[in-house]
Design an enzyme around this catalytic site. Structure first.
Site, PDB file in Angstrom:
ATOM      1  N   MET A   1      40.973  36.769 -22.393  1.00 38.30           N
ATOM      2  CA  MET A   1      41.807  36.221 -21.503  1.00 38.30           C
ATOM      3  C   MET A   1      43.281  36.603 -22.055  1.00 38.30           C
ATOM      4  O   MET A   1      44.340  36.032 -21.570  1.00 38.30           O
ATOM      5  CB  MET A   1      41.889  34.423 -21.321  1.00 38.30           C
ATOM      6  N   GLY A   2      43.282  37.499 -22.742  1.00 33.61           N
ATOM      7  CA  GLY A   2      44.849  38.129 -23.403  1.00 33.61           C
ATOM      8  C   GLY A   2      45.512  37.239 -24.257  1.00 33.61           C
ATOM      9  O   GLY A   2      44.877  36.525 -25.014  1.00 33.61           O
TER      10      GLY A   2
ATOM     11  N   GLY B   1      42.070  37.878 -33.928  1.00 36.86           N
ATOM     12  CA  GLY B   1      40.765  37.717 -33.850  1.00 36.86           C
ATOM     13  C   GLY B   1      40.247  38.533 -32.751  1.00 36.86           C
ATOM     14  O   GLY B   1      39.206  39.023 -32.837  1.00 36.86           O
ATOM     15  N   HIS B   2      40.772  38.547 -31.536  1.00 31.99           N
ATOM     16  CA  HIS B   2      40.447  39.476 -30.687  1.00 31.99           C
ATOM     17  C   HIS B   2      40.377  41.012 -31.087  1.00 31.99           C
ATOM     18  O   HIS B   2      39.232  41.802 -30.778  1.00 31.99           O
ATOM     19  CB  HIS B   2      41.363  39.650 -29.458  1.00 31.99           C
TER      20      HIS B   2
ATOM     21  N   GLY C   1      33.285  36.114 -30.182  1.00 31.06           N
ATOM     22  CA  GLY C   1      33.542  35.518 -31.300  1.00 31.06           C
ATOM     23  C   GLY C   1      32.727  34.271 -31.544  1.00 31.06           C
ATOM     24  O   GLY C   1      32.470  33.469 -30.473  1.00 31.06           O
ATOM     25  N   GLN C   2      32.301  33.799 -32.774  1.00 30.98           N
ATOM     26  CA  GLN C   2      31.556  32.773 -33.033  1.00 30.98           C
ATOM     27  C   GLN C   2      32.642  31.660 -33.176  1.00 30.98           C
ATOM     28  O   GLN C   2      31.943  30.457 -32.990  1.00 30.98           O
ATOM     29  CB  GLN C   2      31.060  33.028 -34.496  1.00 30.98           C
ATOM     30  N   LYS C   3      33.838  31.908 -32.955  1.00 28.82           N
ATOM     31  CA  LYS C   3      34.835  30.761 -32.734  1.00 28.82           C
ATOM     32  C   LYS C   3      34.355  29.971 -31.395  1.00 28.82           C
ATOM     33  O   LYS C   3      34.564  28.717 -31.636  1.00 28.82           O
ATOM     34  CB  LYS C   3      36.018  31.419 -32.416  1.00 28.82           C
TER      35      LYS C   3
ATOM     36  N   SER D   1      44.746  31.897 -29.003  1.00 31.54           N
ATOM     37  CA  SER D   1      45.862  31.890 -28.335  1.00 31.54           C
ATOM     38  C   SER D   1      46.621  30.692 -27.972  1.00 31.54           C
ATOM     39  O   SER D   1      47.950  30.722 -27.808  1.00 31.54           O
ATOM     40  CB  SER D   1      45.454  32.432 -26.829  1.00 31.54           C
ATOM     41  N   ARG D   2      45.998  29.674 -28.132  1.00 37.80           N
ATOM     42  CA  ARG D   2      46.510  28.287 -27.877  1.00 37.80           C
ATOM     43  C   ARG D   2      47.302  27.844 -28.999  1.00 37.80           C
ATOM     44  O   ARG D   2      48.141  26.880 -28.923  1.00 37.80           O
ATOM     45  CB  ARG D   2      45.315  27.122 -27.600  1.00 37.80           C
TER      46      ARG D   2
HETATM   47  P1  AMP Z   1      39.488  34.100 -25.287  1.00 39.08           P
HETATM   48  O1  AMP Z   1      40.816  35.190 -25.053  1.00 39.08           O
HETATM   49  O2  AMP Z   1      40.054  32.782 -26.098  1.00 39.08           O
HETATM   50  O3  AMP Z   1      38.659  33.885 -24.039  1.00 39.08           O
HETATM   51  O4  AMP Z   1      38.766  34.766 -26.549  1.00 39.08           O
HETATM   52  C1  AMP Z   1      38.194  36.292 -26.086  1.00 39.08           C
HETATM   53  C2  AMP Z   1      37.023  36.358 -27.314  1.00 39.08           C
HETATM   54  O5  AMP Z   1      37.768  36.454 -28.689  1.00 39.08           O
HETATM   55  C3  AMP Z   1      36.124  35.260 -27.400  1.00 39.08           C
HETATM   56  O6  AMP Z   1      34.843  35.844 -27.672  1.00 39.08           O
HETATM   57  C4  AMP Z   1      36.305  34.477 -28.541  1.00 39.08           C
HETATM   58  O7  AMP Z   1      35.400  33.808 -29.209  1.00 39.08           O
HETATM   59  C5  AMP Z   1      36.924  35.642 -29.490  1.00 39.08           C
HETATM   60  N1  AMP Z   1      37.908  34.934 -30.153  1.00 39.08           N
HETATM   61  C6  AMP Z   1      38.893  34.039 -30.047  1.00 39.08           C
HETATM   62  N2  AMP Z   1      39.486  33.801 -31.180  1.00 39.08           N
HETATM   63  C7  AMP Z   1      38.833  34.131 -32.469  1.00 39.08           C
HETATM   64  C8  AMP Z   1      38.887  34.274 -33.693  1.00 39.08           C
HETATM   65  N3  AMP Z   1      39.954  33.485 -34.209  1.00 39.08           N
HETATM   66  N4  AMP Z   1      38.059  35.021 -34.293  1.00 39.08           N
HETATM   67  C9  AMP Z   1      36.919  35.713 -33.713  1.00 39.08           C
HETATM   68  N5  AMP Z   1      36.817  35.820 -32.335  1.00 39.08           N
HETATM   69  C10 AMP Z   1      37.653  35.058 -31.839  1.00 39.08           C
END
Ligand code: AMP
Length: 287
Positions: free
Chosen positions: A30-31, A36-37, A147-149, A186-187
């Site tokens: 989601m940008g 992590g991304h 991500g496992q997050k 991101s939050r």
């Molecule tokens: P999001 O942009 O939050 O939808 O995340 C996009 C991808 O990045 C998802 O697969 C998340 O699980 C992964 N992601 C987000 N935060 C982390 C993190 N701290 N470590 C590893 N992967 C992450």
């Protein structure tokens, strides 16, 4: 690096790559990209000839009182990060491109969405599965990186992929953390400096739970109670849930055997953050 805002353009690029026999790794996001991304991107780059990142804040996975409007958006710096990381294409459609009419078709994975975030965020995973299925149909990657997050998202997307016969390998990537243990998100950008300091309580409660399990605690109730007590000592934190679930079915367990997911969602001020770890015991109950 190509920036594709239109589905037709993205499909043309994919068609050309496929005609050359190149493999495609896909990282949906989601940008507001962070390390992590980028760890997912780096892995995708190692394992595929071409890497596509999607950047799309998906409205249908947000509830009416959630943060869709104020979700952080930073497209130009995201594009720079992708370019430096060697990403070949960024797919960044607007909402109208992804949802031109009122949608009537949705993808739902039953049962796995009943606990954890699915309980407090009704329809969230229906929105996630629907957009991921659409992205899979547009990009047709060989591998997709998650991500496992977001452990529940990973489990649900994996099940959707196998149940619907997407010919895509789902790759699970470890959680990247700040130095003090806070999972990158991101939050985290919503947090004030006091809240940022307080947010570490999520990681420390998970670490305490892990230590309890390593010392032989096998009651999920005791583990959850210990985590709750630790989190509630922090005045800026409020528990949404702490759960111990079977890692496969995501159903709550009472006694810890096999592989479990220990997960928490915690409000730090108004910001809801999630984190988790997996704990494995073999058949003999050994770690
Ligand atoms: P999001 O942009 O939050 O939808 O995340 C996009 C991808 O990045 C998802 O697969 C998340 O699980 C992964 N992601 C987000 N935060 C982390 C993190 N701290 N470590 C590893 N992967 C992450």
């Amino acid at each position: 690096m190509v920036k594709a805002e239109k589905i037709t353009k993205m499909r043309e690029i994919i068609k050309e790559w496929k005609s050359k026999g190149l493999t495609i790794g896909f990282v949906p996001t989601m940008g507001c990209l962070h390390e992590g991304h980028m760890s997912l991107v780096e892995r995708a780059a190692r394992e595929n000839n071409r890497v596509v990142v999607s950047i799309f804040v998906n409205p249908i996975q947000f509830g009416p009182n959630e943060d869709y409007e104020k979700y952080p958006r930073s497209l130009s710096s995201d594009l720079e990060k992708c370019c430096s990381a060697g990403v070949h294409a960024v797919f960044c459609p607007n909402v109208n491109e992804m949802y031109p009419d009122k949608s009537l078709a949705f993808v739902n994975v039953e049962s796995l969405d009943e606990n954890l975030c699915g309980k407090t965020r009704p329809n969230h995973f229906r929105g996630v599965c629907t957009v991921v299925a659409k992205l899979f149909n547009i990009i047709s990657p060989d591998r997709a990186y998650f991500g496992q997050k977001d452990a529940q998202q990973l489990a649900i997307v994996s099940k959707m992929t196998s149940d619907l016969n997407f010919d895509i390998e789902i790759i699970s990537c470890p959680i990247l953390r700040e130095k003090d243990g806070l999972a990158l998100s991101s939050r985290n950008s919503y947090l004030s400096s006091d809240e940022r300091a307080a947010a570490v309580v999520i990681y420390s409660a998970l670490e305490s739970a892990k230590a309890l399990l390593k010392r032989g605690e096998r009651s999920a109730g005791n583990v959850k109670a210990a985590m709750k007590t630790e989190i509630e000592k922090q005045p800026l934190a409020a528990v949404d849930y702490v759960e111990v679930v079977d890692a496969k079915t995501l159903s709550p367990v009472e006694k810890i055997t096999g592989t479990v997911l220990v997960a928490a969602a915690v409000y730090i001020g108004k910001t809801r953050l999630i984190d988790n770890f997996i704990f494995c015991l073999d058949e003999g109950g050994k770690q």
